[in-house]
Every structure is written in C-alpha cells, then in structure tokens.
Motif scaffolding. Structure first.
Motif: not given
Length: 240
Positions: A157-170, A172-186
């Motif tokens: 993907f050339r563009l990944v959009l996250d509108k409030g998803t990081w906010d929601a996942v965070a 539940g804890g930072w590990p989930g938020a950083y896993q989300l970020l890692s997967e977006c970069f993958r």
C-alpha cells in the motif's frame, strides 16, 4: 483522545437507550470487538449510512486529495484504511476522488464490514456506489489491524490511513498500539505514507510515533477545528 472518549460516551448512551449496552459493555475497552459490534449493530438498526469518529471524508478531502494527486506513481494508488468501521472515509475516497484509487477498508467488527459491503452494493435503495474515477475500486474485509497477514502482503500500500484506531487500541495497552504501528509499516511501500488522524496533542503523539518508527520522519499538520475541536494529521514516512 478526548474526542474519541466523547464520541464513545455519546454512542454508548444512544445505543444503551435501545438495548443493554449501557449495562454490559459501557466499561469495555475500545479494543474489544464486542463494543464495536454492538455500536455498529445499533447504527445499522438506525439506518445511518455511515458514522464517523472525529470527522468524515468531507472534512478530510482538502488534506487528502493533494497528497493523492502527488502520489500517483502507482495507478490506481492503493490505500488501506485500518479500523475503518462505518466511516465515510473509504466510501468518500471511492466515490469522490478524481484520481484512481484502490481502497481497502479493514475492521475487526464483522457487523461494520457487512454494513459497508451492503452500502457499496446498493444498501436499502438498491443503488451501488459509483466510483469517482473509472479505474477506482473499493473493498471491505474483516481483519484485525494488528495482524493483516491474511489480507495484505508486505509493501503493498502506498497510503495507510488510521482515523482513531491507534487511539482506541492504545487504551488497551501500549503493546497493542505498537503492534498496530508495526503492521501498518509492514504493509506500507518504501515510498508510502502512514497518516494517523487524532485529536491527541503532538507533544504526546509525536514521541510515541518516533519511538515506534525509528529512522522515519514524523510530520504534523493541524486540521479543523471541526465541531469546535482541533485535530491533527500525523504523517510518518520512510522505510524501517
């Protein structure tokens, strides 16, 4: 994150007035799919085509369209919306963007995905959504944004959009938020851009993004105010 908390509170009260949400899920973490299933079920019952946290495509288009125009090396440009819910972001990009886009919306809630698929195919009025460009495409898939292996290959993907998803996942804890970020970069291409939309202050969000994306460039653009609230677009670029 204040806008997300307010939106959750309002939506929870509204849904609770129609069912048992207030008693059973009002204290749920926003990373719990049962909360979103219930909220999206109530949205469907109310015959609302889309529901947006923060803001919708109408408010975001002035920011997004210049970026899409500038990024037209790939045709159509592939866009991923993680945690799309029943937002108008995906449908707006598909129906109103004059540039060719191939948009994929993913969400943990099967209820939200079913609703958006129905909307795409015609919904209650039987009229399928029409693309803003003949080459544009739109798809919705149920998936966990923290694990997209089954729906998205690396660098696709050339563009990944996250509108409030990081906010929601965070919440539940930072590990989930950083896993989300890692997967977006993958799934992001080397020349791609991750954009997080939030009302969280840059003094809080930028250090988190810099910690989770070493070697990348983090930029901030102010959006709004919309409904009296100032939002921010956090753009993260660069290959990890």
């Amino acid at each position: 994150m204040a806008a997300l908390r307010r939106a959750l509170h309002v939506a929870t009260l509204a849904a609770g007035a129609r069912g048992a949400l207030a008693g059973s899920l009002a204290g749920s973490c926003p990373a719990d799919h049962r909360l979103w299933d219930k909220l999206h079920s109530d949205t469907r019952a109310g015959s609302v085509p889309t529901f947006d946290w923060f803001f919708g495509y109408e408010e975001a288009q002035g920011f997004l369209l210049p970026l899409l125009k500038k990024s037209q090396a790939a045709c159509p440009l592939r866009v991923l919306d993680v945690g799309c819910g029943t937002s108008s972001l995906c449908t707006g990009l598909y129906t109103r963007c004059p540039h060719p886009v191939d948009v994929l919306g993913v969400d943990l809630s099967p209820v939200a995905v079913a609703h958006m698929k129905s909307l795409l195919e015609g919904g209650q009025d039987g009229k399928p959504l029409c693309p803003g460009h003949p080459a544009s495409q739109l798809h919705f898939v149920q998936a966990d944004a923290q694990n997209l292996e089954s729906v998205a290959s690396s660098g696709s993907f050339r563009l990944v959009l996250d509108k409030g998803t990081w906010d929601a996942v965070a919440r539940g804890g930072w590990p989930g938020a950083y896993q989300l970020l890692s997967e977006c970069f993958r799934v992001l291409s080397p020349q791609g851009t991750l954009i997080q939309f939030s009302d969280e202050d840059p003094d809080v969000r930028v250090p988190c993004l810099e910690q989770g994306s070493p070697g990348c460039t983090v930029m901030v653009q102010e959006l709004g105010p919309f409904g009296g609230i100032t939002y921010f677009a956090y753009l993260v670029q660069g290959s990890l």
